[in-house]
Design an enzyme around this catalytic site. Structure first.
Site, short mmCIF file in Angstrom:
data_model
loop_
_atom_site.label_atom_id
_atom_site.label_comp_id
_atom_site.label_asym_id
_atom_site.label_seq_id
_atom_site.Cartn_x
_atom_site.Cartn_y
_atom_site.Cartn_z
N ARG A 46 0.82 -1.22 0.00
CA ARG A 46 0.00 0.00 0.00
C ARG A 46 0.86 1.27 0.00
NH1 ARG A 46 -3.25 -3.64 -0.59
NH2 ARG A 46 -5.38 -3.70 0.21
N SER A 71 -10.81 -0.59 2.73
CA SER A 71 -10.08 -0.65 4.01
C SER A 71 -9.77 0.77 4.47
CB SER A 71 -8.77 -1.39 3.85
OG SER A 71 -9.00 -2.69 3.38
N GLU A 115 -5.47 4.10 6.00
CA GLU A 115 -5.06 3.84 4.62
C GLU A 115 -5.61 4.94 3.72
OE1 GLU A 115 -6.30 1.76 1.07
OE2 GLU A 115 -5.92 -0.02 2.28
N1 EPU Z 1 -10.76 -10.40 10.13
C1 EPU Z 1 -11.49 -10.40 11.28
N2 EPU Z 1 -12.53 -9.52 11.40
C2 EPU Z 1 -12.86 -8.66 10.41
C3 EPU Z 1 -12.09 -8.63 9.23
C4 EPU Z 1 -11.05 -9.52 9.10
O1 EPU Z 1 -11.23 -11.19 12.21
O2 EPU Z 1 -13.81 -7.91 10.59
C5 EPU Z 1 -9.69 -11.38 9.95
C6 EPU Z 1 -10.12 -12.46 8.96
O3 EPU Z 1 -10.80 -13.50 9.60
C7 EPU Z 1 -8.81 -12.95 8.43
C8 EPU Z 1 -7.96 -11.70 8.42
O4 EPU Z 1 -8.58 -10.80 9.33
O5 EPU Z 1 -8.20 -13.87 9.31
C9 EPU Z 1 -7.79 -11.09 7.04
O6 EPU Z 1 -9.05 -10.68 6.53
P1 EPU Z 1 -9.32 -10.45 4.96
O7 EPU Z 1 -8.94 -11.65 4.20
O8 EPU Z 1 -10.70 -9.92 4.81
O9 EPU Z 1 -8.25 -9.37 4.52
P2 EPU Z 1 -7.75 -8.01 5.21
O10 EPU Z 1 -6.33 -8.18 5.60
O11 EPU Z 1 -8.70 -7.59 6.27
C10 EPU Z 1 -6.78 -7.03 2.99
C11 EPU Z 1 -6.87 -5.75 2.22
C12 EPU Z 1 -8.16 -5.68 1.42
C13 EPU Z 1 -8.18 -6.87 0.47
C14 EPU Z 1 -8.08 -8.16 1.31
C15 EPU Z 1 -7.99 -9.39 0.46
C16 EPU Z 1 -5.57 -4.16 3.51
C17 EPU Z 1 -5.59 -2.95 4.39
N3 EPU Z 1 -6.76 -4.62 3.11
O12 EPU Z 1 -7.83 -7.00 3.97
O13 EPU Z 1 -8.12 -4.49 0.64
O14 EPU Z 1 -9.36 -6.87 -0.30
O15 EPU Z 1 -6.89 -8.13 2.13
O16 EPU Z 1 -6.74 -9.46 -0.15
O17 EPU Z 1 -4.49 -4.67 3.20
C18 EPU Z 1 -8.77 -2.21 0.39
O18 EPU Z 1 -7.57 -1.94 0.36
O19 EPU Z 1 -9.67 -1.32 0.30
C19 EPU Z 1 -9.17 -3.60 0.59
C20 EPU Z 1 -10.46 -3.96 0.74
#
Ligand code: EPU
Length: 337
Positions: free
Chosen positions: A162, A237, A333
């Site tokens: 990012r 995010s 972000e």
């Molecule tokens: N999780 C929770 N609670 C929540 C959300 C997530 O416990 O409310 C846990 C999930 O269970 C999982 C972990 O967090 O173990 C990761 O969750 P997820 O796969 O949804 O990915 P993220 O790390 O929360 C990132 C990106 C997203 C992208 C997804 C998929 C960032 C800041 N965000 O989210 O990007 O779509 O991975 O690759 O890196 C964006 O940038 O706008 C965005 C949506």
């Protein structure tokens, strides 16, 4: 070019925040852009792309220049690869769909990311195991100082999670006008390692997925977890996933055994901010017409009529609470304006 006065920016930011631009112009060509940039009538200028990664907290007392440059071109093509150039004002997802229609692979995992092509390099957009930098060749930008056109190749951009030079050293000094990517035209390299994609494909009973299948899976995952800005205002995010030291992680793990984590290096661990925010009790929290999304705690939402200040205050409270519980600072972000 038609310069308008006192225009609401509500439909130009995916959060749907209703602030006003003192002056507003849509630049549809490079000439338009160079002309408006050289105009001394409006010394304060504010550049607006897809408006998908910003929280507007006040009226903009400047000339807001909407980057509305359109066009997609195949620069060259061989049996295995294709070089594609897209202009900054193209909607990112529409561009992904165009690539899929032409069977060009590499950005199918980045389906349905809101925003425009020109913003993609700024934060090195990424999702489901793929980042823009994986397919990036170069981008062109206008230098705001002298209005010359500069080309940045991949190394120049200093991409990271990012992050890029456009958010750091060169912040507010350039306008990205086009992006050039190297995609595959055959023998696509699929990225299906991300758990949710594998599960989704299994649900579809697809063992040998095409790039179109992967896009379909990504769209389904995103739609199940992330609100569509057309229905509920949001900027994806709101926070970045924090990177902490392994030592700090071990301490946390002892206290919170279920904490998810990704290894970044031999000394650093990335922790999902969504998990931290959920544990802090904010997931699904609603404060009148804004709150935290019920399916993904990383996403702050405007149900309609919230102000940028409302959402900013909620974000600050989340940061404070997460820090109190976990001793971790989570950075925003989105750009706070
Ligand atoms: N999780 C929770 N609670 C929540 C959300 C997530 O416990 O409310 C846990 C999930 O269970 C999982 C972990 O967090 O173990 C990761 O969750 P997820 O796969 O949804 O990915 P993220 O790390 O929360 C990132 C990106 C997203 C992208 C997804 C998929 C960032 C800041 N965000 O989210 O990007 O779509 O991975 O690759 O890196 C964006 O940038 O706008 C965005 C949506």
């Amino acid at each position: 070019m038609h310069i308008q006065q006192n225009i609401s920016l509500k439909s130009y930011n995916t959060f749907g925040i209703d602030v006003k631009a003192k002056h507003f112009v849509s630049a549809k060509s490079l000439q338009d852009l160079q002309e408006v940039l050289s105009s001394s009538a409006y010394p304060n200028k504010f550049i607006l792309g897809g408006g998908s990664n910003m929280l507007l907290t006040k009226d903009i007392d400047a000339l807001v220049i909407l980057i509305d440059l359109k066009g997609i071109e195949v620069v060259s093509q061989s049996r295995e690869h294709v070089i594609v150039k897209a202009y900054a004002g193209e909607n990112w997802h529409e561009f992904v769909l165009w690539c899929l229609k032409n069977n060009f692979g590499g950005i199918e995992n980045l389906s349905l990311i809101p925003g425009n092509v020109g913003s993609a390099p700024i934060q090195n957009i990424g999702a489901y195991g793929v980042e823009l930098k994986d397919v990036f060749v170069s981008c062109e930008a206008i230098d705001l100082k002298n209005r010359s056109i500069r080309t940045f190749n991949k190394a120049d951009c200093e991409f990271d999670y990012r992050e890029s030079i456009f958010k750091q050293k060169l912040k507010d000094t350039l306008i990205i006008t086009s992006v050039t990517l190297k995609l595959t035209s055959s023998n696509h390299k699929l990225s299906t390692g991300y758990g949710a994609i594998a599960n989704q494909l299994q649900e579809y009973n697809i063992a040998q997925p095409t790039i179109q299948d992967i896009s379909k899976a990504v769209i389904a995952i995103r739609q199940s977890k992330l609100p569509d800005p057309k229905d509920i205002g949001n900027s994806g995010s709101f926070f970045k996933n924090p990177v902490i030291s392994k030592t700090q992680f071990e301490v946390l793990k002892a206290q919170f055994p279920t904490i998810p984590s990704y290894e970044v290096s031999s000394t650093e661990i990335k922790v999902p901010a969504g998990w931290l925010i959920e544990q802090a009790g904010f997931k699904g929290k609603t404060l009148g017409n804004y709150g935290v999304h019920k399916d993904q705690a990383l996403v702050l939402v405007n149900y309609g009529g919230a102000t940028g200040q409302d959402i900013l205050q909620l974000a600050r409270l989340i940061q404070k609470t997460v820090f109190k519980i976990f001793n971790i600072s989570i950075e925003t972000e989105v750009n706070i304006i």
